[in-house]
Design an enzyme around this catalytic site. Structure first.
Site, mmCIF file in Angstrom:
data_model
loop_
_atom_site.group_PDB
_atom_site.id
_atom_site.type_symbol
_atom_site.label_atom_id
_atom_site.label_comp_id
_atom_site.label_asym_id
_atom_site.label_seq_id
_atom_site.Cartn_x
_atom_site.Cartn_y
_atom_site.Cartn_z
ATOM 1 N N GLN A 86 -4.586 -1.521 9.525
ATOM 2 C CA GLN A 86 -4.623 -2.873 9.022
ATOM 3 C C GLN A 86 -5.061 -3.943 9.956
ATOM 4 O OE1 GLN A 86 -3.466 -3.441 5.679
ATOM 5 N NE2 GLN A 86 -4.116 -5.766 6.098
ATOM 6 N N ASP A 125 -11.404 2.482 4.029
ATOM 7 C CA ASP A 125 -11.746 1.383 3.793
ATOM 8 C C ASP A 125 -13.183 1.046 3.759
ATOM 9 O OD1 ASP A 125 -9.596 -0.816 3.826
ATOM 10 O OD2 ASP A 125 -9.191 -0.275 6.016
ATOM 11 N N LYS A 145 0.723 -1.247 -0.013
ATOM 12 C CA LYS A 145 0.148 0.090 -0.103
ATOM 13 C C LYS A 145 0.856 1.095 -0.047
ATOM 14 C CE LYS A 145 -3.849 -2.602 2.164
ATOM 15 N NZ LYS A 145 -4.567 -2.943 3.508
HETATM 16 N N1 GUN Z 1 -6.693 -6.919 6.145
HETATM 17 C C1 GUN Z 1 -6.923 -7.737 4.973
HETATM 18 N N2 GUN Z 1 -7.663 -6.986 4.160
HETATM 19 C C2 GUN Z 1 -7.992 -5.752 4.683
HETATM 20 C C3 GUN Z 1 -8.210 -4.481 4.112
HETATM 21 O O1 GUN Z 1 -8.929 -4.314 2.946
HETATM 22 N N3 GUN Z 1 -8.236 -3.361 4.904
HETATM 23 C C4 GUN Z 1 -7.762 -3.471 6.084
HETATM 24 N N4 GUN Z 1 -7.805 -2.382 6.842
HETATM 25 N N5 GUN Z 1 -7.270 -4.609 6.594
HETATM 26 C C5 GUN Z 1 -7.343 -5.616 5.776
#
Ligand code: GUN
Length: 281
Positions: free
Chosen positions: A94, A117, A50
């Site tokens: 995350q 998100d 990311k």
């Molecule tokens: N962990 C696995 N997928 C995601 C996601 O799309 N966003 C976040 N914040 N954590 C994750």
């Protein structure tokens, strides 16, 4: 029928290029804060990806790598600080968090206009009524991919396998918004094969390797595989038995290189949109 492979990697590069073009014109750049608690290796890989995406897209990014012992209060204080910062437009915590932390409370603390998100109940509600400004990254990435390949969900039967808050449920909302008829299947669905065979668009998001065999795919169906599993041989694979399904599908996503890169690209787009909403131009 030999299926057309939907190339998520190439399309993600195009989406990111579009974001970069937009940010290059902005006087104040969008900013994303990524918060990682603990040392889950998979989460570390995702977070690195990311941040790399941010660099490519002209988005300022900050990382907070906190120790596994971080307390709920410390984490909430960090979110509160980030909520108040003008240079930060998006906050991504995350998941999963270490077990002693209250995930729901943390997601609730993120300001909805910075919730890139789309996990905050306010944004989930907005999605439900078709008013979402920020859309959840994976389902939004899938809709974008369908659009790119000229697949219009209107009037089609979309069967979603999986009912998670991250993929299955929001995917159903976005499909409804595009006038698809939607069925959501899950582990208690009695005859999964019969349901899947009805699908013009089949979205597999259960997280079980081999769950969807070729005989569960209708001839000419569009098959989207969201899952990221490891086979017994240690190979990355989705829920769909790819070779079998590809013989019957009209379009299919590979794993890896399908939905995954699109999810990351949509995070960049959401961060840009959040910055716009904050008046950055
Ligand atoms: N962990 C696995 N997928 C995601 C996601 O799309 N966003 C976040 N914040 N954590 C994750």
């Amino acid at each position: 029928m030999a299926a057309t492979i939907m190339d998520g990697k190439a399309l993600a590069a195009k989406v990111k290029e579009e974001v970069r073009e937009q940010t290059s014109k902005m006087e104040r750049k969008p900013g994303l804060a990524v918060v990682l608690v603990g040392d889950d290796p998979a989460s570390r890989v995702y977070v690195n990806g990311k941040r790399r995406d941010c660099g490519e897209c002209g988005i300022y990014s900050e990382e907070y790598a906190l120790p596994a012992e971080t307390s709920q209060q410390e984490l909430l204080e960090l979110v509160e600080t980030l909520n108040g910062r003008e240079d930060i437009d998006g906050i991504l915590v995350q998941l999963p968090l270490p077990r002693h932390l209250d995930e729901k409370a943390v997601l609730l603390a993120i300001r909805p206009d910075k919730d890139v998100d789309c996990f905050h109940p306010f944004n989930v509600g907005q999605l439900m009524i078709g008013e979402a400004y920020l859309r959840p990254c994976t389902p939004a990435g899938i809709m974008r991919m369908l659009k790119e390949y000229g697949i219009d969900p209107e009037g089609k039967h979309c069967v979603i396998v999986g009912r998670s808050n991250i993929v299955g449920k929001p995917q159903a909302m976005l499909m409804l918004q595009e006038n698809a008829t939607v069925t959501v299947c899950h582990t208690r669905t009695r005859d999964l094969k019969a349901e899947c065979l009805k699908a013009d668009i089949l979205v597999a998001a259960a997280g079980r390797a081999g769950l969807i065999s070729g005989d569960m795919v209708k001839e000419g169906a569009v098959v989207v595989d969201v899952a990221m599993n490891r086979s017994e041989a240690g190979k990355l694979c989705g829920d769909v038995v790819y070779d079998e399904a590809a013989e019957r599908a009209s379009y299919i996503t590979p794993v890896p290189g399908g939905v995954g890169p699109m999810t990351r690209a949509m995070l960049m787009e959401n961060t840009l949109r959040a910055a716009w909403q904050h008046g950055k131009r």
